[in-house]
Design a protein around this motif. Structure first.
Motif, PDB file in Angstrom:
ATOM      1  N   GLN A 198       0.901 -52.025  -7.675  1.00  0.00           N
ATOM      2  CA  GLN A 198       1.968 -53.016  -7.504  1.00  0.00           C
ATOM      3  C   GLN A 198       1.481 -54.223  -6.720  1.00  0.00           C
ATOM      4  N   ILE A 199       0.641 -53.985  -5.724  1.00  0.00           N
ATOM      5  CA  ILE A 199       0.066 -55.091  -4.952  1.00  0.00           C
ATOM      6  C   ILE A 199      -0.869 -55.910  -5.828  1.00  0.00           C
ATOM      7  N   ARG A 200      -1.746 -55.245  -6.558  1.00  0.00           N
ATOM      8  CA  ARG A 200      -2.702 -55.970  -7.405  1.00  0.00           C
ATOM      9  C   ARG A 200      -2.005 -56.783  -8.477  1.00  0.00           C
ATOM     10  N   GLN A 201      -0.900 -56.247  -8.996  1.00  0.00           N
ATOM     11  CA  GLN A 201      -0.168 -56.931 -10.063  1.00  0.00           C
ATOM     12  C   GLN A 201       0.864 -57.925  -9.535  1.00  0.00           C
ATOM     13  N   ARG A 202       0.944 -58.055  -8.197  1.00  0.00           N
ATOM     14  CA  ARG A 202       1.864 -58.988  -7.550  1.00  0.00           C
ATOM     15  C   ARG A 202       3.305 -58.728  -7.976  1.00  0.00           C
ATOM     16  N   ARG A 203       3.722 -57.491  -7.985  1.00  0.00           N
ATOM     17  CA  ARG A 203       5.076 -57.139  -8.401  1.00  0.00           C
ATOM     18  C   ARG A 203       6.061 -57.385  -7.269  1.00  0.00           C
ATOM     19  N   ALA A 204       7.194 -57.968  -7.621  1.00  0.00           N
ATOM     20  CA  ALA A 204       8.280 -58.130  -6.659  1.00  0.00           C
ATOM     21  C   ALA A 204       9.025 -56.801  -6.508  1.00  0.00           C
ATOM     22  N   GLY A 205       9.783 -56.679  -5.419  1.00  0.00           N
ATOM     23  CA  GLY A 205      10.640 -55.522  -5.248  1.00  0.00           C
ATOM     24  C   GLY A 205      10.037 -54.353  -4.498  1.00  0.00           C
ATOM     25  N   LEU A 206       8.862 -54.510  -3.923  1.00  0.00           N
ATOM     26  CA  LEU A 206       8.286 -53.433  -3.117  1.00  0.00           C
ATOM     27  C   LEU A 206       9.207 -53.107  -1.951  1.00  0.00           C
ATOM     28  N   LEU A 207       9.365 -51.824  -1.665  1.00  0.00           N
ATOM     29  CA  LEU A 207      10.201 -51.392  -0.555  1.00  0.00           C
ATOM     30  C   LEU A 207       9.437 -50.389   0.290  1.00  0.00           C
ATOM     31  N   THR A 208       9.323 -50.666   1.592  1.00  0.00           N
ATOM     32  CA  THR A 208       8.604 -49.780   2.500  1.00  0.00           C
ATOM     33  C   THR A 208       9.473 -49.464   3.709  1.00  0.00           C
ATOM     34  N   TYR A 209       9.064 -48.425   4.423  1.00  0.00           N
ATOM     35  CA  TYR A 209       9.770 -47.978   5.628  1.00  0.00           C
ATOM     36  C   TYR A 209       8.743 -47.898   6.743  1.00  0.00           C
ATOM     37  N   GLY A 210       9.009 -48.569   7.861  1.00  0.00           N
ATOM     38  CA  GLY A 210       8.024 -48.673   8.933  1.00  0.00           C
ATOM     39  C   GLY A 210       8.368 -47.810  10.134  1.00  0.00           C
ATOM     40  N   ILE A 211       7.354 -47.107  10.670  1.00  0.00           N
ATOM     41  CA  ILE A 211       7.541 -46.263  11.851  1.00  0.00           C
ATOM     42  C   ILE A 211       6.413 -46.510  12.849  1.00  0.00           C
ATOM     43  N   THR A 212       6.652 -46.108  14.083  1.00  0.00           N
ATOM     44  CA  THR A 212       5.599 -46.104  15.092  1.00  0.00           C
ATOM     45  C   THR A 212       5.170 -44.662  15.340  1.00  0.00           C
ATOM     46  N   PRO A 213       3.885 -44.420  15.598  1.00  0.00           N
ATOM     47  CA  PRO A 213       3.446 -43.063  15.936  1.00  0.00           C
ATOM     48  C   PRO A 213       4.054 -42.628  17.267  1.00  0.00           C
ATOM     49  N   PRO A 214       4.142 -41.331  17.512  1.00  0.00           N
ATOM     50  CA  PRO A 214       4.687 -40.839  18.786  1.00  0.00           C
ATOM     51  C   PRO A 214       3.781 -41.200  19.963  1.00  0.00           C
ATOM     52  N   LYS A 215       4.317 -41.029  21.165  1.00  0.00           N
ATOM     53  CA  LYS A 215       3.552 -41.301  22.371  1.00  0.00           C
ATOM     54  C   LYS A 215       2.391 -40.309  22.507  1.00  0.00           C
TER      55      LYS A 215
ATOM     56  N   LEU B 126      13.968 -41.119   1.081  1.00  0.00           N
ATOM     57  CA  LEU B 126      14.180 -42.562   0.921  1.00  0.00           C
ATOM     58  C   LEU B 126      13.526 -43.087  -0.351  1.00  0.00           C
ATOM     59  N   PRO B 127      14.149 -44.080  -1.004  1.00  0.00           N
ATOM     60  CA  PRO B 127      13.605 -44.643  -2.243  1.00  0.00           C
ATOM     61  C   PRO B 127      12.550 -45.712  -1.971  1.00  0.00           C
ATOM     62  N   VAL B 128      11.472 -45.337  -1.279  1.00  0.00           N
ATOM     63  CA  VAL B 128      10.469 -46.320  -0.858  1.00  0.00           C
ATOM     64  C   VAL B 128       9.145 -46.123  -1.601  1.00  0.00           C
ATOM     65  N   ASP B 129       8.395 -47.215  -1.701  1.00  0.00           N
ATOM     66  CA  ASP B 129       7.084 -47.172  -2.335  1.00  0.00           C
ATOM     67  C   ASP B 129       6.001 -46.704  -1.378  1.00  0.00           C
ATOM     68  N   ALA B 130       6.199 -46.952  -0.084  1.00  0.00           N
ATOM     69  CA  ALA B 130       5.160 -46.613   0.887  1.00  0.00           C
ATOM     70  C   ALA B 130       5.755 -46.510   2.281  1.00  0.00           C
ATOM     71  N   LEU B 131       5.036 -45.818   3.132  1.00  0.00           N
ATOM     72  CA  LEU B 131       5.382 -45.704   4.549  1.00  0.00           C
ATOM     73  C   LEU B 131       4.431 -46.592   5.345  1.00  0.00           C
ATOM     74  N   VAL B 132       4.986 -47.487   6.147  1.00  0.00           N
ATOM     75  CA  VAL B 132       4.185 -48.336   7.033  1.00  0.00           C
ATOM     76  C   VAL B 132       4.068 -47.639   8.383  1.00  0.00           C
ATOM     77  N   VAL B 133       2.840 -47.479   8.858  1.00  0.00           N
ATOM     78  CA  VAL B 133       2.595 -46.885  10.170  1.00  0.00           C
ATOM     79  C   VAL B 133       1.990 -47.958  11.062  1.00  0.00           C
ATOM     80  N   TYR B 134       2.724 -48.344  12.099  1.00  0.00           N
ATOM     81  CA  TYR B 134       2.278 -49.429  12.974  1.00  0.00           C
ATOM     82  C   TYR B 134       1.207 -48.951  13.956  1.00  0.00           C
ATOM     83  N   ASP B 135       0.320 -49.865  14.297  1.00  0.00           N
ATOM     84  CA  ASP B 135      -0.700 -49.650  15.319  1.00  0.00           C
ATOM     85  C   ASP B 135      -0.244 -50.452  16.541  1.00  0.00           C
ATOM     86  N   ILE B 136       0.356 -49.771  17.507  1.00  0.00           N
ATOM     87  CA  ILE B 136       1.001 -50.458  18.621  1.00  0.00           C
ATOM     88  C   ILE B 136      -0.021 -50.880  19.673  1.00  0.00           C
TER      89      ILE B 136
END
Length: 311
Positions: A10-27, A49-59
């Motif tokens: 989807q990224i390579r094809q530049r598709r609109a409508g990507l949906l992700t869910y972002g979280i932070t790792p535990p302490k 959840l109807p998401v394409d990917a999970l975003v994991v933040y690097d805090i």
């Protein structure tokens, strides 16, 4: 409902409508049993959840960015790559893992990106929070290193409308990152539609002038359930219009008020992007430990899915 596709495609094809869910790792200070419990709860939530990917933040500690005291104390989190690939290994949802390059040596960054590539993940490279911060690696050096060490790994970058409002140069920064190999962008949390439209418009016309395609842009939405969270968003540099801050601070239910604002923001930006052919998506953050804010992030993800035509 559209047929699901691998998020890398989807990224390579530049598709609109990507949906992700972002979280932070535990302490990092949590006991192994507590870490496992949190990972299991997060994985169970994401599976629903109807998401394409999970975003994991690097805090990272952003204290050097401002002299204003941090509303919440900074506590070291589990390494984002380790958390995504080890603690969440059983979760089949593709991962987009942020990687703060400032404290890393070239071998450390290369090794972590290779691990992500081998696991069919994606990554977002982030530089130092402030020019005053001591760094082992600059973002400009991280992109070519990523190209050498993991050439098939889709690398993303961060877009900040507030920085564009101050300098007018965020669109040029984005193009420079694209030249270095950046294929998509995720914004900082958005509460100001006008500032974000300015950035998207300038990026669109800069790309048009250069006869190049606009990359996918994921708009980040972050529910706000308390005045303290509102103060934290402001501390992070998120622009909240005065009228909106006044309304939120005086709302009887700040969480529901912020959910409506976030949903309206996405709907407005989705329409704007559609008229300009910008491949827009959405990233919903869940970075609070409060149960009500976690539940709100789930509700907002489902609202975003409908706006993006996912259901």
């Amino acid at each position: 409902m559209r047929e699901p596709r691998p998020v890398r495609d989807q990224i390579r094809q530049r598709r609109a409508g990507l949906l992700t869910y972002g979280i932070t790792p535990p302490k990092r200070s949590y006991a192994p049993e507590k870490l496992a419990e949190i990972a299991a709860a997060q994985a169970a939530r994401v599976r629903q959840l109807p998401v394409d990917a999970l975003v994991v933040y690097d805090i990272q500690d952003e204290a050097a960015r401002t002299d204003v005291p941090r509303p919440f104390p900074f506590l070291q989190c589990v390494d984002a790559v380790d958390y995504a690939l080890d603690a969440l290994a059983a979760l089949p949802t593709p991962k987009i893992v942020y990687r703060c390059v400032a404290p890393l040596s070239p071998p450390q960054l290369a090794s972590s990106l290779k691990r992500l590539d081998d696991a069919s993940c994606l990554s977002v490279l982030v530089g130092a929070a402030s020019s005053r911060q001591a760094t082992a690696m600059r973002l400009s050096d991280a992109y070519p290193l990523a190209e050498r060490s993991a050439p098939e790994l889709p690398i993303g970058g961060v877009l900040i409308a507030e920085r564009h409002a101050q300098t007018g140069a965020e669109d040029q920064r984005a193009v420079t990152k694209m030249d270095a190999g950046c294929r998509y962008f995720i914004t900082q949390a958005v509460y100001s539609v006008s500032a974000t439209k300015d950035l998207l418009s300038d990026l669109y016309y800069r790309c048009e002038a250069a006869q190049r395609s606009v990359p996918p842009v994921l708009i980040t939405l972050s529910p706000c359930g308390s005045l303290r969270t509102l103060d934290f968003l402001r501390w992070l540099g998120v622009s909240i219009p005065r009228w909106l801050e006044n309304d939120l601070r005086r709302s009887r239910d700040i969480l529901q008020a912020s959910l409506k604002v976030c949903a309206d923001v996405l709907a407005d930006l989705h329409d704007f992007a559609a008229t300009h052919g910008i491949p827009l998506g959405c990233n919903v953050e869940s970075v609070s430990l409060a149960k009500v804010e976690i539940e709100a992030s789930v509700e907002l993800t489902r609202l975003a899915a409908r706006t993006l035509g996912r259901a």
